[in-house]
Each structure stands twice: as structure tokens, then as C-alpha cells.
Write a protein that holds these residues in place. Sequence first.
Motif, PDB file in Angstrom:
ATOM      1  N   HIS A   6     -77.808   2.251  -4.313  1.00  0.00           N
ATOM      2  CA  HIS A   6     -76.640   2.675  -5.102  1.00  0.00           C
ATOM      3  C   HIS A   6     -75.753   1.505  -5.494  1.00  0.00           C
ATOM      4  O   HIS A   6     -74.558   1.495  -5.230  1.00  0.00           O
ATOM      5  N   THR A   8     -73.641  -0.819  -7.853  1.00  0.00           N
ATOM      6  CA  THR A   8     -72.878  -0.799  -9.093  1.00  0.00           C
ATOM      7  C   THR A   8     -72.329  -2.200  -9.342  1.00  0.00           C
ATOM      8  O   THR A   8     -71.752  -2.811  -8.454  1.00  0.00           O
ATOM      9  N   GLY A  10     -70.328  -4.746 -12.329  1.00  0.00           N
ATOM     10  CA  GLY A  10     -69.614  -4.773 -13.592  1.00  0.00           C
ATOM     11  C   GLY A  10     -68.993  -6.124 -13.861  1.00  0.00           C
ATOM     12  O   GLY A  10     -68.864  -6.962 -12.980  1.00  0.00           O
ATOM     13  N   THR A  15     -68.991  -1.645 -16.945  1.00  0.00           N
ATOM     14  CA  THR A  15     -69.942  -1.469 -15.860  1.00  0.00           C
ATOM     15  C   THR A  15     -71.326  -1.694 -16.430  1.00  0.00           C
ATOM     16  O   THR A  15     -71.734  -1.026 -17.381  1.00  0.00           O
ATOM     17  N   GLU A  18     -75.075   0.929 -12.784  1.00  0.00           N
ATOM     18  CA  GLU A  18     -74.359   1.978 -12.067  1.00  0.00           C
ATOM     19  C   GLU A  18     -75.280   2.739 -11.109  1.00  0.00           C
ATOM     20  O   GLU A  18     -76.247   3.364 -11.531  1.00  0.00           O
ATOM     21  N   GLY A  19     -74.984   2.629  -9.853  1.00  0.00           N
ATOM     22  CA  GLY A  19     -75.699   3.407  -8.842  1.00  0.00           C
ATOM     23  C   GLY A  19     -77.200   3.178  -8.827  1.00  0.00           C
ATOM     24  O   GLY A  19     -77.971   4.109  -8.626  1.00  0.00           O
ATOM     25  N   ARG A  54     -69.969  -4.345  -7.220  1.00  0.00           N
ATOM     26  CA  ARG A  54     -68.716  -3.641  -6.910  1.00  0.00           C
ATOM     27  C   ARG A  54     -68.892  -2.745  -5.697  1.00  0.00           C
ATOM     28  O   ARG A  54     -68.017  -2.620  -4.878  1.00  0.00           O
ATOM     29  N   GLY A 209     -77.811   0.833 -17.538  1.00  0.00           N
ATOM     30  CA  GLY A 209     -77.384   0.590 -16.168  1.00  0.00           C
ATOM     31  C   GLY A 209     -77.874   1.588 -15.142  1.00  0.00           C
ATOM     32  O   GLY A 209     -77.509   1.512 -13.978  1.00  0.00           O
ATOM     33  N   ARG A 210     -78.678   2.550 -15.551  1.00  0.00           N
ATOM     34  CA  ARG A 210     -79.184   3.531 -14.584  1.00  0.00           C
ATOM     35  C   ARG A 210     -80.694   3.568 -14.622  1.00  0.00           C
ATOM     36  O   ARG A 210     -81.300   3.393 -15.683  1.00  0.00           O
TER      37      ARG A 210
END
Lengths: 257, 294
Positions: A6, A8, A10, A15, A18-19, A54, A209-210
Motif C-alpha cells: 500500500h 503512496t 507524491g 499523487t 496510490e496504494g 508518503r 498510480g494504481r
Amino acid sequence: MLELDHVTIGYGKTTAVEGLSLQVAEGEAVSLVGPNGAGKTTTLSAVVGLLRPRSGSIRFEGREIAGEAPERLVRSGLALVPEGRQIFSTLTVGENLRLPLAARPKAEAGPALERELERFPALAERLDDPAGGLSGGQQQQLAIARALLCRPRLLLLDEPSLGLAPLLVDAVFETLAGLKAEGVTVLLVEQNAVRAVEFADRSYVINAGRAVLSGAREEMREKEKLAASYLGSAVAMADAAEEEAEAGAGSGGGAGA
Amino acid sequence: MTELIQHVIDALSLGSLYALLALGIALIFGIMNLINFAYGELIMIGAFTLYLGRDLPWPLQLALCVVVVIIASLLMDRLAFRPFRGATGPVLLVTSFALSFALQSLATVIFGSRAKGIALPSWFAESITIGSVSFSSLNLITVVLVVVLLGGLATFLRRTTVGVQMRAAAENFTTARLVGVKADRVIAVAFVLSGFSAAVAAILIVAQRGTVTPTVGVSPVLIAFVATIIGGLGSLYGAAFGGLLLGALTVLLQVVLPEGLAPYREVFLYAGVIVVLLVRPQGLVVVKALFERV
């Protein structure tokens, strides 16, 4: 061996990742594919310590490494072949190669260098030339050799085929296949999704980002059409895959254009 | 003819000093992208160390100056710049200005703002006459010293592991770290070398002026900055060349300007610098940026 849980990441207010969760097991070759701006390079940068995530955790061989300095991480066995090769063009080829050897005893450094020069004979002939004078393909060889001389337990590559002519792309993937056969653990980031998915044991497709897809090579082949529905640019990837299938094996020369 | 040789010697000597100053700035800039304006205060610290050590035997006095300035340079990095690693250029630049003013003020509090006189060993100021040309031994010492230092630096950068690491870091700091070059160590070495150049500059400047003030480093650092810019930021050879050129131009203007205008030679000099930068904003020496080849 490498576990992202997970994560994250940025820059400022944006970002980029993400995750994201992904794993690379020892001896495995994993690819991370996706369109431009999907967060692939960002992910690698966080793994090698250039960016601090982050949130989330990054573990290498069971140890939390998020935010650790890159020069320490390279000593613990993570080496990156950066995007755009990033060879030191004002240094000679030999100086480029000896940089990662500085920390090792001379008795070890010599044979290690010999081994890489055997792998890339073109570099052996140009040890005393400025690295900036090498051709694109040779520069990529230099970047890979330099990373291998860091003695990585996990080798990360960021777009090694970018900007290379199709024949040279073939050469890069041949090198990667050789490394994989030697048992080197590899995490490969590529825009050339078709080649990357074929090379890797397992692949992750990320977009914006995923992670949108993941699976072993055979599963990924079946999912390619599905991937296309997720990724606008992956339509091209599916098309390219068909073309390549039509062209048949052994004539990879013109396929990349 | 005699006069011409005289001027060439003056130009070489002044240019060598300027080249030395420019190197001190360029060494740090190449690696950290920081123009360290507090470099002038390293010269000031060196000058006051010479003043405080004025009763020591001269070899000890000079050695003390070198040691103190190198330590000050390292402390500068450690205390003022290291906390801002990774910060943007402007943050580092402002830090260096703040440090510069703080050190000047501190020196004023301790020593007062009036010039303190010191005499360095007499052989610094002896006059040497060859044929009909005469020049001070300081001129000769300056040129020889700078040539030796430049040669030493070039050898260090080519032949030693740390030297090669410094060149790698100067070209691409991030990638250098990725192949295991220790960032803090390379930066520390750059500050040691920069400190060494400041110490030598302090000795030469004090020998020339015979006095020390808290602002002794202000104009040298400006000259170094300008020389580095015209030489092309990021190239050590460029910086040295820029310094040499600036020194030569200064002497040339001194010679060719009519008497009434001579006091304003700096105006002409810096107007010339502006013209150079308008024509070649990248500086005179461009680091051979070899483009990606396919």
C-alpha cells in the motif's frame, strides 16, 4: 524479497502512486508495465531511496527500507539501471565501471570487471574512451554492466529499451534473458509492454498510480484484451501483440517501429 | 618591450589569483549547485588567522592558516549546509548569504572594522630583476603556486578513486549515489579542496595588501563568482580560464584606459562581462554535454 505494501508516493500536491502493492520473490523476473505517467519510474525511485513514500511500507529481504539513502541501499543489494541510461558521459568507460567497485577489495574487483567485459565485449575495447562517445546500445550495455558491478541481489531496470533501435531492443532483452537464466532477480519497468510481459514470470499493469492488473505470463496473455479496456494506450499494446504474432517468431527486427 | 613583458607578468599573476578564487567557487558549485558566497569569509578567516599567528615562525603561521580554513570550510558544510541537503537552489543561496553576513559581523565584533596591518615574510615582497624586467617575488609565487595547485587538482580528479567519484557526482549527483558514491563524503572533500584554495588565496591577498579587515573576502568572492560565470558554471577548467581572462582584462584596461578613466576600470570590465554573457549565456567553456545517441 521485495515487498511494497500500500505504497503512496507524491510530489508536492500531486499523487503519483496510490496504494500500490507488489511483490518480487527471489529468482523471479517481474515486470511493471503501463502508459507514460502511470507512476512506474516513481515506484522504482522510491524503492532505491530517491523518494520517500508518503505512506505504506517497502521491505527488502524483510527489512523496512522506505526513505533510506540510495548509497546505503545499493550496498545492501539493490541496483538500478536508470531511465535514459544516465551514464557519466565525461568519464571514461572504465571509470564508469570502476565507480561501483570502489567499495570492494581489489582481489574481488578485478575478476568482477572481467566478467562484465566478457558479457559486453564492445565495452572492453573502449575502456579508455569517454563514455559519452558510445553508441546508444553500448551506453545501455554500460548502464547495465555498471548496475551489475554493484553486485545486486535485486536488479531494477527503468525503460532499458527506450530510445533504442529495434535490433538493439532485441539485444537488451537477450541480455535480460541471460541474467534471468543466471538466477538474477529482476524488476523491469517498461513501456514496451508486450516484450516485458513475455520476458517476465509475472507482471503488474499500473495506470494513474494504481495497479489495475497482475498475473503470471500465461494469465497476462489472456488478460491482454482486458488490459486494453483499462488503458487507452494499451490498445496499441494489444495490436502490437497481434502483429507480432502474425509476423511469427524470429523476425523481431522491424516489430518495434 | 620591457613594458609589455611587465604587463604580461602582472596579468598572469592577477589572473592566477582570480583562477584560484574561481576554482574555490566552482568546486562546490559543480557538486552541490550551490554558489557559496560565504567562500569570501573563508578567506577572511584565513586572513585573521594569519594576523593572530603573526608572531609565529612563518611556516607555522601559514600552515595554521591552511588548517584553520579547511576546518572552517568543513564546519560550514556540516553546520550550515548539511541541514539543507535536498533543498532547492535559492534556499542554499540565501543560506550562504546569511552565513557570509553573520561571519563578517562576528569578525567586526571581535576585531573591529579598522584594518589590521600584518607583514608576511619579507621574501614575499622582494623585487626580482631579470634583464630590464623587474617584478615582485609575490607575482612569481602566485603564478607558480596556482599552476602547481591546478596540476595537483587535475591529477587528483583523474587518478584517485575519490577524484573520479567527484567528477561523477559533478556530472550527475543522483546517479552517482545510485552506484554507491557517498554523498556526504564527496561533498566534504569538495569543501576541503575549496577551503584549501581559500587559505592559499588568503595568504596571497594578505601578502599583497598587508592589511586585514572583516570585509577582506567580499570583493574576491565577487570576482570568483564572475570568473566562474564567464568560464561556464560547472566546469573547473572553465572557471580557471575565466579567472585568468578576468585578471588579464583587468590589467589590460589598467594599461589602455586614459588616466582619467583608469579609476573606473571595473565599470568597463563588468560591462565587458555583461556583453560576454549576452553573447554566450552558457559561458565561454561549455561542458561537453554529449547528447543521447541511438
